[in-house]
Each structure stands twice: as structure tokens, then as C-alpha cells.
Design an enzyme around this catalytic site. Sequence first.
Site, PDB file in Angstrom:
ATOM      1  N   ARG A  49       0.566  -7.107  13.348  1.00 45.28           N
ATOM      2  CA  ARG A  49       1.834  -6.710  12.724  1.00 45.28           C
ATOM      3  C   ARG A  49       2.632  -7.827  12.060  1.00 45.28           C
ATOM      4  O   ARG A  49       3.789  -7.610  11.690  1.00 45.28           O
ATOM      5  CB  ARG A  49       2.747  -6.000  13.747  1.00 45.28           C
ATOM      6  CG  ARG A  49       2.122  -4.804  14.450  1.00 45.28           C
ATOM      7  CD  ARG A  49       1.670  -3.756  13.484  1.00 45.28           C
ATOM      8  NE  ARG A  49       1.354  -2.482  14.120  1.00 45.28           N
ATOM      9  CZ  ARG A  49       0.656  -1.524  13.527  1.00 45.28           C
ATOM     10  NH1 ARG A  49       0.194  -1.700  12.314  1.00 45.28           N
ATOM     11  NH2 ARG A  49       0.411  -0.388  14.152  1.00 45.28           N
ATOM     12  N   ASN A  95      -3.360  -4.754   6.711  1.00 45.73           N
ATOM     13  CA  ASN A  95      -2.256  -3.849   6.350  1.00 45.73           C
ATOM     14  C   ASN A  95      -0.947  -4.256   7.032  1.00 45.73           C
ATOM     15  O   ASN A  95      -0.323  -3.490   7.758  1.00 45.73           O
ATOM     16  CB  ASN A  95      -2.611  -2.386   6.619  1.00 45.73           C
ATOM     17  CG  ASN A  95      -3.115  -2.129   8.018  1.00 45.73           C
ATOM     18  OD1 ASN A  95      -3.712  -2.995   8.645  1.00 45.73           O
ATOM     19  ND2 ASN A  95      -2.881  -0.935   8.522  1.00 45.73           N
ATOM     20  N   ASN A 113      -5.553   7.253  14.495  1.00 46.09           N
ATOM     21  CA  ASN A 113      -6.400   7.636  13.369  1.00 46.09           C
ATOM     22  C   ASN A 113      -7.632   6.732  13.382  1.00 46.09           C
ATOM     23  O   ASN A 113      -7.463   5.520  13.325  1.00 46.09           O
ATOM     24  CB  ASN A 113      -5.677   7.431  12.035  1.00 46.09           C
ATOM     25  CG  ASN A 113      -4.421   8.272  11.916  1.00 46.09           C
ATOM     26  OD1 ASN A 113      -4.267   9.264  12.595  1.00 46.09           O
ATOM     27  ND2 ASN A 113      -3.514   7.854  11.045  1.00 46.09           N
ATOM     28  N   ASP A 116      -9.017  -1.675  18.007  1.00 45.64           N
ATOM     29  CA  ASP A 116      -8.087  -1.154  17.000  1.00 45.64           C
ATOM     30  C   ASP A 116      -6.655  -1.216  17.537  1.00 45.64           C
ATOM     31  O   ASP A 116      -5.848  -0.305  17.324  1.00 45.64           O
ATOM     32  CB  ASP A 116      -8.454   0.262  16.567  1.00 45.64           C
ATOM     33  CG  ASP A 116      -7.708   0.701  15.299  1.00 45.64           C
ATOM     34  OD1 ASP A 116      -7.156  -0.173  14.606  1.00 45.64           O
ATOM     35  OD2 ASP A 116      -7.676   1.918  15.013  1.00 45.64           O
ATOM     36  N   GLY A 175      -1.614   5.009  16.376  1.00 50.25           N
ATOM     37  CA  GLY A 175      -2.002   3.691  16.864  1.00 50.25           C
ATOM     38  C   GLY A 175      -1.337   3.382  18.188  1.00 50.25           C
ATOM     39  O   GLY A 175      -0.305   3.951  18.534  1.00 50.25           O
TER      40      GLY A 175
END
Length: 448
Positions: free
Chosen positions: A67, A97, A286, A313, A332
Site C-alpha cells: 500500500r 497498484n 478478488n 495476495d 482483499g
Amino acid sequence: MTLKTTLIKNAKIVNEGKIFNGDILIEGEYIKQISESISAKSADVHVFDAEGKYLLPGVIDDQVHFREPGLTHKANIETESKAAIAGGITSFIEMPNTNPQTTTIEKLEEKFEIAAKTSSANYSFMFGGTNDNLDEILKVNPKSVAGLKLFLGSSTGNMLVDDPKVLEKIFKSTDMVISVHCEDEGTIKKNLQDHIDKYGDDIPIKYHPVIRSEEACYISSSNAIELAKKTGARLHVFHLSTGKETNLFTNDKPLKDKKITAEVCIHHLWFTDKDYDEKGTYIKWNPAVKTQTDRDQLWEALLDDRIDVIATDHAPHTIEEKENVYTKAPSGGPLVQHALPAMLEMHHKNKISIEKIVEKMCHNPAILFQIEKRGFIKEGYFADLVLVDLHHPWTVKKDNILYKCGWSPFEGATFKSRITHTFINGSLAYKNFKFYNVNAAKQLTFNR
């Protein structure tokens, strides 16, 4: 400068399909010697008694979202890398991302600078592909970057790569591993709209695997594999969640010779759609956690080597974010601290051997990404090592969760095994919920 020397004695060493009793001599950052019995040659050697605990290579997690930059209210490299080493993960590969996204060389370098200052675990980053950054992709140094990450569904920002011509160009242009998130966007959008028409924003969470369906996963995975076969690209399909997808992968050759590989994540091996009633959006991921049959087939493919890697993940969000209604609750959850204990729990349930856990979480990520001198307990390799006590139960509670977001989908679970010590590049960095500020982490390098 005198090299620091550590001697680990009386360990059950797990490496390359074998468990054997032995000692390990560490000199500086590297494993100098492995033998049944090693004597300290001088008083300067720090002798450490493993007391018969299992000694594993450090886990390499090839898929995390820490993050930083831009989303640090949820997590950052410092907090999550600490949680990782407490969970026996000594190296991580982080996803692009973030905000801004890691889709230019400049933004990639900024992340390396942050990690060099703050990471407790060894680190690398994936470079993100978009519909319009092929020029930047071609500048990526394959010796210092783990690989490319493409979102073929479920992306944030502009990272959805949905132009078939661009996708084919990217697949043709690189020898690096291309890692993909496979869910078909068109299928999901239609399913979501059907459920919004019926329920509004507050869709019951049990419909998450119906919206992000088996069909959505399979269409996308099979298309990516077809393109990889056509172009000769090196493809790695992240986080399989359906039994149907496992039939797209083979076990007819060793991992080092495979061009198309797959992984499964802890949550898809642990939870099923029956857990939505209790856990709600806390297990909204996801791709979605699906049925018991899917979970059984994922286990089968993992154990027969159609699936090559176990990853996390790890993707934290705040409790406030997760407690929103379905359409507003992000997907998530945090996992790095609890991944290895969860897999060891599966060992206690006779689902998987310790040797197989080490293969899928340590050896195989190193082989797949060609990581230099990590993932194995070998002379001349970096001393990334984890001591595990298989009979030291502990319960996951708020006060021992180390993620910045402060929660875990495993809260309330009791694990029989605990990670007692973690060594990073020869330095003891963690011991029984205590951290040592050794600044031992290094950037991963790749033998390409």
C-alpha cells in the site's frame, strides 16, 4: 571488518524434500556450512541452540500489496514487512497498484528507495503494465525487477489491460515472468448489474462468488494461456480460485522448464463460501472464495504439482472500509503474518507435508522468478532462515495482530505452530513477537 558468525545447532533442517538433523554455520550474510555436527572454532561464534525445532528456508511471498505510496492509511512497507517476518516470510514481491501506480521507471525507483530505508524483509517489486506504457516496460532491468504484473480484470486506476493488440505486444516484448490477475471484466459487470438491480448496493455477501464467477475466471485464464502459447511468453497465473482452472495447467515437466505456471493463495485453500455467513466482507477477495468442491480441487492440483506456488495476495484495508455495504466494501485482506502458521495447521490435519510446504512457499518462488541465492538452505546461499515450533499453540487476537489495519480473517483461530525466530541475511530479526532493528534486508536480485 570481522564477519559476524552464528552457529545454529540441533535443528531439524527441511530442504529439497528431506528433513534431517543438523547444524548450520552462518558467516556474515551467508550459509557457510551445513553438517550433522559443527563445533564453534572460536569464542566469537554466537552459538544458538534450535532445541530440535524445524528450520525452514525463509518463505518468499510473490504477491503482496503493502500500500505504499499513497494508500498508507491501510498499510506501509515498514509495518507489513514486520508482520511478514513474524510470519516467517523473509522476502516479498510487491504489486504495482499503489498510488501513484508503479508503471514508470521513476515510480519504481521511488519504491525501491522507500523499501531500502524501511523494509524488515528482502524486497522486490512488480512493474505494472497498462494499455499505453510499453516503452517503459522495455526499460525495465530484468536483473533487479521481479517481473511484470498485468490486470486482465479487477484493476484499480488505469491498470486494466483490455486492448488485445497491446496485450499481445507486451507478451511478445519481454522474457520476464508476466504475472496476471485473471477475471473477465465483461462477465463480472453483467453479473454485478443483475444483482444491483435486485438488491441495490447491499447485495448479500454470499453472492460474491456468483458475481465474480467460475466462468469469469476461466474465460480470462484460458485466454491468457492461449496468448502465452501463441507468443511463447513466460506466464504465471496468480491466485487460482476454481477447480475448473486447474485443468489448464500441467505437471509433466519440472518447474524450471515450465513456460506457464500457477499459484494458489492461503485464503482459497482455507475458506469456502460457507464461511461468508460468519466472516462477511472480511473474506471478500478478488477472485472470490468459492465452493468446497473448488477448494478440494485446488488442494488436489497443488499436491500433484499442477499448481506451483502458495502465496498470500496480502491486501489490507481498514475495518471501516471492510464494513461497508457490498458494493462499497473493498476486496482483499491481510495475510502475511498468518500464512505459514495456517499452512502448518494444514500439515497437522494431514493435508500436506512440511517438505511440500517448503517446496511451494520457499523453493518454487525462487525457481520461478530466478531469485539469486534464496529459497533454499544451501552453502553459499543467503541465510534467510525460519525456526518453527510445531507444538507451541497460540490464538490470533487483536493484541498480537501486527498489520497496520489491526484485523485478520484468522482472528479467533488457534494455531498449533508458531514461528519463533526469523533470520534475515544471517541476522536475527525476529524472536517470539520481539523485533530486532538489524536493518538486514536487501533488494532481491534475479539470475537472468
